[in-house]
Design a protein around this motif. Structure first.
Motif, PDB file in Angstrom:
ATOM      1  N   LEU A 144     -58.749  20.856 -17.222  1.00 28.14           N
ATOM      2  CA  LEU A 144     -58.721  20.641 -15.771  1.00 28.14           C
ATOM      3  C   LEU A 144     -60.158  20.657 -15.265  1.00 28.14           C
ATOM      4  CD1 LEU A 144     -55.748  23.040 -14.916  1.00 28.14           C
ATOM      5  CD2 LEU A 144     -55.672  20.591 -15.497  1.00 28.14           C
ATOM      6  N   THR A 145     -60.625  19.528 -14.783  1.00 25.47           N
ATOM      7  CA  THR A 145     -62.024  19.381 -14.412  1.00 25.47           C
ATOM      8  C   THR A 145     -62.234  19.568 -12.910  1.00 25.47           C
ATOM      9  OG1 THR A 145     -61.678  16.996 -14.296  1.00 25.47           O
ATOM     10  CG2 THR A 145     -62.631  17.878 -16.330  1.00 25.47           C
ATOM     11  N   VAL A 146     -63.481  19.831 -12.556  1.00 19.26           N
ATOM     12  CA  VAL A 146     -63.854  20.040 -11.155  1.00 19.26           C
ATOM     13  C   VAL A 146     -64.609  18.826 -10.620  1.00 19.26           C
ATOM     14  CG1 VAL A 146     -63.958  22.547 -11.333  1.00 19.26           C
ATOM     15  CG2 VAL A 146     -66.011  21.200 -11.808  1.00 19.26           C
ATOM     16  N   ASP A 147     -64.540  18.644  -9.305  1.00 16.81           N
ATOM     17  CA  ASP A 147     -65.431  17.750  -8.571  1.00 16.81           C
ATOM     18  C   ASP A 147     -65.404  16.313  -9.087  1.00 16.81           C
ATOM     19  OD1 ASP A 147     -67.316  17.420  -6.494  1.00 16.81           O
ATOM     20  OD2 ASP A 147     -68.968  17.491  -7.921  1.00 16.81           O
ATOM     21  N   GLU A 148     -64.242  15.839  -9.484  1.00 13.19           N
ATOM     22  CA  GLU A 148     -64.154  14.464  -9.968  1.00 13.19           C
ATOM     23  C   GLU A 148     -64.412  13.469  -8.850  1.00 13.19           C
ATOM     24  OE1 GLU A 148     -62.128  10.588 -10.835  1.00 13.19           O
ATOM     25  OE2 GLU A 148     -61.737  12.027  -9.232  1.00 13.19           O
ATOM     26  N   GLU A 149     -63.855  13.737  -7.678  1.00 12.58           N
ATOM     27  CA  GLU A 149     -63.883  12.751  -6.606  1.00 12.58           C
ATOM     28  C   GLU A 149     -65.268  12.554  -5.997  1.00 12.58           C
ATOM     29  OE1 GLU A 149     -61.586  10.816  -6.156  1.00 12.58           O
ATOM     30  OE2 GLU A 149     -59.640  11.721  -6.521  1.00 12.58           O
ATOM     31  N   SER A 150     -66.083  13.581  -5.958  1.00  8.58           N
ATOM     32  CA  SER A 150     -67.363  13.444  -5.279  1.00  8.58           C
ATOM     33  C   SER A 150     -68.553  13.306  -6.220  1.00  8.58           C
ATOM     34  CB  SER A 150     -67.608  14.638  -4.345  1.00  8.58           C
ATOM     35  OG  SER A 150     -67.742  15.833  -5.077  1.00  8.58           O
ATOM     36  N   GLY A 151     -68.349  13.447  -7.523  1.00  8.59           N
ATOM     37  CA  GLY A 151     -69.497  13.308  -8.408  1.00  8.59           C
ATOM     38  C   GLY A 151     -69.187  13.402  -9.888  1.00  8.59           C
ATOM     39  N   ASN A 198     -69.071  26.587 -18.291  1.00 10.43           N
ATOM     40  CA  ASN A 198     -70.207  26.880 -17.423  1.00 10.43           C
ATOM     41  C   ASN A 198     -70.226  26.046 -16.151  1.00 10.43           C
ATOM     42  OD1 ASN A 198     -71.222  28.784 -19.219  1.00 10.43           O
ATOM     43  ND2 ASN A 198     -72.381  27.260 -20.375  1.00 10.43           N
ATOM     44  N   ILE A 199     -69.541  24.915 -16.151  1.00  7.36           N
ATOM     45  CA  ILE A 199     -69.560  24.029 -14.991  1.00  7.36           C
ATOM     46  C   ILE A 199     -68.389  24.285 -14.050  1.00  7.36           C
ATOM     47  CG2 ILE A 199     -68.202  22.064 -15.798  1.00  7.36           C
ATOM     48  CD1 ILE A 199     -71.714  21.833 -14.265  1.00  7.36           C
ATOM     49  N   GLY A 200     -67.391  25.065 -14.530  1.00  6.04           N
ATOM     50  CA  GLY A 200     -66.229  25.378 -13.704  1.00  6.04           C
ATOM     51  C   GLY A 200     -64.931  24.740 -14.139  1.00  6.04           C
ATOM     52  N   ASN A 201     -64.956  23.965 -15.232  1.00  8.89           N
ATOM     53  CA  ASN A 201     -63.716  23.400 -15.768  1.00  8.89           C
ATOM     54  C   ASN A 201     -62.858  24.499 -16.389  1.00  8.89           C
ATOM     55  OD1 ASN A 201     -64.649  20.704 -15.249  1.00  8.89           O
ATOM     56  ND2 ASN A 201     -65.848  20.810 -17.143  1.00  8.89           N
ATOM     57  N   LEU A 202     -61.553  24.278 -16.366  1.00  7.75           N
ATOM     58  CA  LEU A 202     -60.624  25.185 -17.043  1.00  7.75           C
ATOM     59  C   LEU A 202     -60.088  24.535 -18.303  1.00  7.75           C
ATOM     60  CD1 LEU A 202     -58.271  26.843 -14.371  1.00  7.75           C
ATOM     61  CD2 LEU A 202     -60.101  27.925 -15.689  1.00  7.75           C
ATOM     62  N   ILE A 203     -59.990  25.314 -19.374  1.00  3.22           N
ATOM     63  CA  ILE A 203     -59.356  24.884 -20.617  1.00  3.22           C
ATOM     64  C   ILE A 203     -58.270  25.895 -20.947  1.00  3.22           C
ATOM     65  CG2 ILE A 203     -59.673  24.446 -23.079  1.00  3.22           C
ATOM     66  CD1 ILE A 203     -62.645  23.833 -22.380  1.00  3.22           C
ATOM     67  N   ILE A 204     -57.028  25.416 -21.032  1.00  6.42           N
ATOM     68  CA  ILE A 204     -55.875  26.281 -21.294  1.00  6.42           C
ATOM     69  C   ILE A 204     -55.215  25.799 -22.579  1.00  6.42           C
ATOM     70  CG2 ILE A 204     -53.713  27.191 -20.391  1.00  6.42           C
ATOM     71  CD1 ILE A 204     -54.693  26.374 -17.591  1.00  6.42           C
ATOM     72  N   ARG A 205     -55.010  26.707 -23.511  1.00  2.00           N
ATOM     73  CA  ARG A 205     -54.424  26.345 -24.795  1.00  2.00           C
ATOM     74  C   ARG A 205     -53.004  26.912 -24.917  1.00  2.00           C
ATOM     75  NH1 ARG A 205     -59.911  27.078 -26.202  1.00  2.00           N
ATOM     76  NH2 ARG A 205     -60.760  25.234 -27.282  1.00  2.00           N
TER      77      ARG A 205
END
Length: 486
Positions: free
Chosen positions: A141-148, A51-58
């Motif tokens: 793979l996460t989103v927006d690590e650098e800014s928040g 829901n936050i925009g992260n990707l999970i690939i198996r």
């Protein structure tokens, strides 16, 4: 395509070259996320976006390794957008231009995005290369690590099944990380109370440039000059000389040491020479003070067009004093971990808006108490000047676990592959691992990566030899993951 596609390991570098061609600054990862998801589905991998925009690939385990503990291989998708003032680069549209400089890869006029693009490329290379042996594998793979750290904050419990997390966001070959600092943003708004411009005035543009900048955690102990910090001192000089402040700007990111800053000043006609003498004196002082650390500091003062307004003198004085009082730099060293920064703060951004001045600081600490103490100090300094302060996005540090089996596995593998033990460290930067513990407290975590220098600045570069070593270590670690019942 660029020449880096010919480097070793070729698959990793080919992915990194592709990443460079898809703009992905913080908050603008959608195009890259879409490309990765499409690529993974073409390979018939299981892909999920949360829901936050992260990707999970198996990816299923290699034949015969189905019994191993599940591994979560992790990187973040965004990069820090920093460019030289004359580059004209638009990070939301223009590709990064990597080039080979000896044993390093750099970018032309911008950050390279090796932080965390090399780790991301390694994750994709593991998914693509069926010769890499591994047990049950999930790539996060996460989103927006650098800014928040938005992706890490929003990661939901129960989405991932692995027991061991391998974070690829460290930046020194030969080091393995078992802990990191937490942090909090101080967002500050001071009202801009304008006064009418007196008669007989002239305007001057003060500019600070030529600084190295860098990562506000990893480089903070090196004593590099901060353009925002220097600007506060220069504004104090200018105020004492009778100058009025019309506007000020400095820095672009809360987690980058500011490389450039400036202010539009107004003073009675004929007083420019006096102000120039103050600026010249400060430049001589700074070049001596930061010799060997920041050797190219340049201060300039040039005539400018008269503004329509100037800040109220009383408000100007409060603003300048608050900036001078703002904690910045290393504030405490760890008593338990030699040469490790315990607590620091970065005066990252100053920006003039229509009716206010906006200031943003990033406060880091290995313990939440130190983080919160400096946050209160920062808030108090600006509240005394009439500012509104919010402390946002607080995240915990990653507490070291000396008994970590994953850490021991990486140490033993490093010894086997390279004939030496790596240094075990705690990093004064915000890895996502601390936040992951909230949703997955059972995860055994370790972080390692290749040598990256100058992260968060256009000086960013990644060592080619270290990337090859990082890949060898990662592949070997994946093959040596223990069985589920061990």
């Amino acid at each position: 395509m660029s020449d880096i596609r010919q480097l070793d390991p070729a698959l990793l570098w080919q992915f990194f070259d592709t990443l460079c061609r898809i703009p992905h600054p913080s908050g603008h990862e959608a195009a890259l996320r879409r490309w990765i998801a499409d690529w993974a589905r073409e390979r018939e991998l299981d892909v999920r976006q949360d829901n936050i925009g992260n990707l999970i690939i198996r990816k299923a385990a290699s034949p015969g390794l189905e019994h191993l503990k599940g591994v979560v291989l992790q990187a973040h998708m965004d990069m820090v957008p920093q460019a030289n003032a004359d580059s004209g680069h638009d990070f939301t549209r223009d590709p990064i231009q990597p080039w080979i400089d000896g044993d390093w890869v750099r970018a032309r006029g911008t950050t390279l995005g090796a932080d965390n693009g090399i780790g991301l490329a390694a994750c994709l290379a593991v998914l693509a290369d069926d010769q890499v042996r591994h047990g049950p594998l999930e790539v996060l793979l996460t989103v927006d690590e650098e800014s928040g750290m938005t992706g890490a904050f929003g990661l939901e419990p129960g989405l991932l099944e692995g027991e061991i997390l391998l974070n690829t966001d460290s930046e020194q070959d030969g080091d393995v990380y078992m802990g990191c600092a937490g942090g909090v943003d101080a967002n500050i708004i001071l009202p801009y109370q304008a006064s009418a411009l007196p008669d007989g005035q002239e305007a001057w543009q003060l500019t600070i440039g030529g600084l190295r900048g860098g990562h506000s955690g990893i480089n903070i102990h090196q004593g590099r000059a901060s353009a925002t910090r220097l600007l506060a001192e220069l504004l104090d000089d200018a105020t004492a000389a009778g100058a009025g402040l019309a506007a000020l700007e400095g820095g672009t990111l809360r987690n980058a040491i500011a490389r450039e800053a400036g202010a539009l000043l107004v003073l009675p006609a004929g007083q420019g020479a006096r102000l120039q003498a103050l600026v010249d004196a400060r430049q001589a002082q700074y070049r001596e003070e930061f010799a060997g650390v920041d050797d190219h500091i340049h201060l300039s003062l040039v005539p400018a067009g008269l503004p329509e307004r100037v800040m109220n003198p009383e408000q100007q004085a409060r603003l300048v004093r608050a900036l001078l009082a703002c904690p910045h730099g290393v504030l405490a060293m760890s008593r338990q971990l030699p040469e490790v920064v315990q607590t620091s703060s970065n005066l990252g951004v100053i920006k003039t808006e229509h009716d206010h001045v906006y200031v943003q600081c990033l406060i880091r600490s290995l313990d939440d108490g130190g983080r919160d103490r400096v946050a209160r100090m920062t808030a108090a300094a600006f509240e005394l000047a009439g500012a509104r302060v919010s402390l946002d996005g607080a995240y915990p540090g990653w507490r070291p676990d000396p008994a970590s089996p994953a850490m021991q596995l990486v140490l033993d593998t490093h010894q086997e592959v390279f004939g030496s033990l790596p240094a075990v460290k705690v990093i004064h930067a915000g890895l996502e691992c601390g936040l992951f513990k909230a949703a997955y407290p059972h995860w055994d975590m370790v972080s390692f990566g290749p040598t990256i220098q100058g992260a968060h600045s256009p000086d960013e570069k990644v060592n080619i030899t270290a990337v090859a070593r990082f890949w060898r270590l990662l592949v070997k670690v994946l093959a040596r993951i223990p069985p589920r019942d061990s």
